[in-house]
Design a protein around this motif. Structure first.
Motif, mmCIF file in Angstrom:
data_model
loop_
_atom_site.group_PDB
_atom_site.id
_atom_site.type_symbol
_atom_site.label_atom_id
_atom_site.label_comp_id
_atom_site.label_asym_id
_atom_site.label_seq_id
_atom_site.Cartn_x
_atom_site.Cartn_y
_atom_site.Cartn_z
ATOM 1 N N GLU A 15 -14.854 8.366 -2.025
ATOM 2 C CA GLU A 15 -14.396 8.639 -3.378
ATOM 3 C C GLU A 15 -14.007 10.111 -3.499
ATOM 4 N N VAL A 16 -12.924 10.356 -4.209
ATOM 5 C CA VAL A 16 -12.498 11.716 -4.514
ATOM 6 C C VAL A 16 -13.139 12.102 -5.847
ATOM 7 N N THR A 17 -13.721 13.304 -5.896
ATOM 8 C CA THR A 17 -14.362 13.784 -7.120
ATOM 9 C C THR A 17 -13.655 15.049 -7.603
ATOM 10 N N ILE A 65 -7.244 1.167 -5.698
ATOM 11 C CA ILE A 65 -8.357 1.982 -5.219
ATOM 12 C C ILE A 65 -7.778 3.009 -4.254
ATOM 13 N N ARG A 66 -8.256 4.237 -4.352
ATOM 14 C CA ARG A 66 -7.721 5.315 -3.512
ATOM 15 C C ARG A 66 -8.887 6.089 -2.912
ATOM 16 N N TRP A 67 -8.889 6.195 -1.590
ATOM 17 C CA TRP A 67 -9.918 6.928 -0.871
ATOM 18 C C TRP A 67 -9.412 8.312 -0.500
ATOM 19 N N GLY A 68 -10.295 9.294 -0.535
ATOM 20 C CA GLY A 68 -10.005 10.604 0.027
ATOM 21 C C GLY A 68 -10.242 10.536 1.524
ATOM 22 N N ILE A 69 -9.315 11.091 2.288
ATOM 23 C CA ILE A 69 -9.450 11.135 3.744
ATOM 24 C C ILE A 69 -10.163 12.437 4.098
ATOM 25 N N GLY A 82 -4.798 4.345 -0.015
ATOM 26 C CA GLY A 82 -5.375 3.265 -0.800
ATOM 27 C C GLY A 82 -4.333 2.330 -1.361
ATOM 28 N N PHE A 83 -4.817 1.480 -2.263
ATOM 29 C CA PHE A 83 -3.997 0.422 -2.840
ATOM 30 C C PHE A 83 -3.663 0.709 -4.294
ATOM 31 N N LEU A 84 -2.473 0.290 -4.694
ATOM 32 C CA LEU A 84 -2.057 0.329 -6.081
ATOM 33 C C LEU A 84 -1.250 -0.927 -6.378
#
Length: 180
Positions: A15-17, A65-69, A82-84
């Motif tokens: 997760e990106v914060t 959903i979008r993940w931070g790499i 991620g997906f949109l």
């Protein structure tokens, strides 16, 4: 709902914060990184915070959903994947990704994309994952083709971004394509 974490040999997709805003600003302010994303280069930390807010909103409303790499040994966000435009009714979503220029050509985007695609097929039961890519963005086309995506055609003037209409290639991969 807690954000799933995806681990690969070199990467942690997480997760990106808001604490990641400065790291994101670093690469999203680079015109070379954003030129095929339909975005103007970010100018401020507020721009990055808006992007993080969008990541949270698509997860909350179920459309993506979008993940931070991150590199396992570093922890700072160097890109996202991620997906949109998720359609649960049709078992499909669009995949998107970007990576800080200093990490281009090291196989990181390939590793992240491969993990996210597998996650989508295994955990979301997607039948189809799409990628929409500008014709001038040859590196991204090669990346998805190496993952097994097939180019289906050209969507003419499909999006209006940055004051112009953009043509986009439609790519897709089906769940069965991974088994072949």
């Amino acid at each position: 709902m807690t954000m799933p974490i995806i681990e690969t040999s070199r990467l942690l997709l997480r997760e990106v914060t808001n604490e990641d805003a400065s790291d994101m600003l670093r690469y999203l302010s680079d015109k070379d990184v954003v030129k095929h994303m339909g975005l103007e280069p970010f100018q401020s930390k507020e721009d990055a915070l808006d992007e993080i807010s969008w990541y949270h909103s698509i997860r909350e409303d179920g459309t993506g959903i979008r993940w931070g790499i991150t590199l396992k040994d570093a922890g700072k966000v160097i890109g996202s994947c991620g997906f949109l435009n998720r359609s649960t009714k049709n078992y499909r979503a669009e995949v998107g990704f970007e990576l800080s220029k200093e990490y281009w050509g090291k196989g990181i985007a390939f590793e992240a994309l491969e993990a996210v695609i597998k996650f989508g097929f295994n955990h979301y039961s997607f039948e189809r994952i799409e990628a929409l890519i500008e014709p001038a963005n040859v590196p991204s086309q090669k990346l998805v083709e190496k993952q097994g995506f097939k180019r289906e055609g050209l969507l003419r003037h499909y999006e209006y971004t940055c004051g112009k209409f953009d043509d986009l290639y439609m790519y897709s991969i089906l769940k069965d394509d991974l088994d072949s």
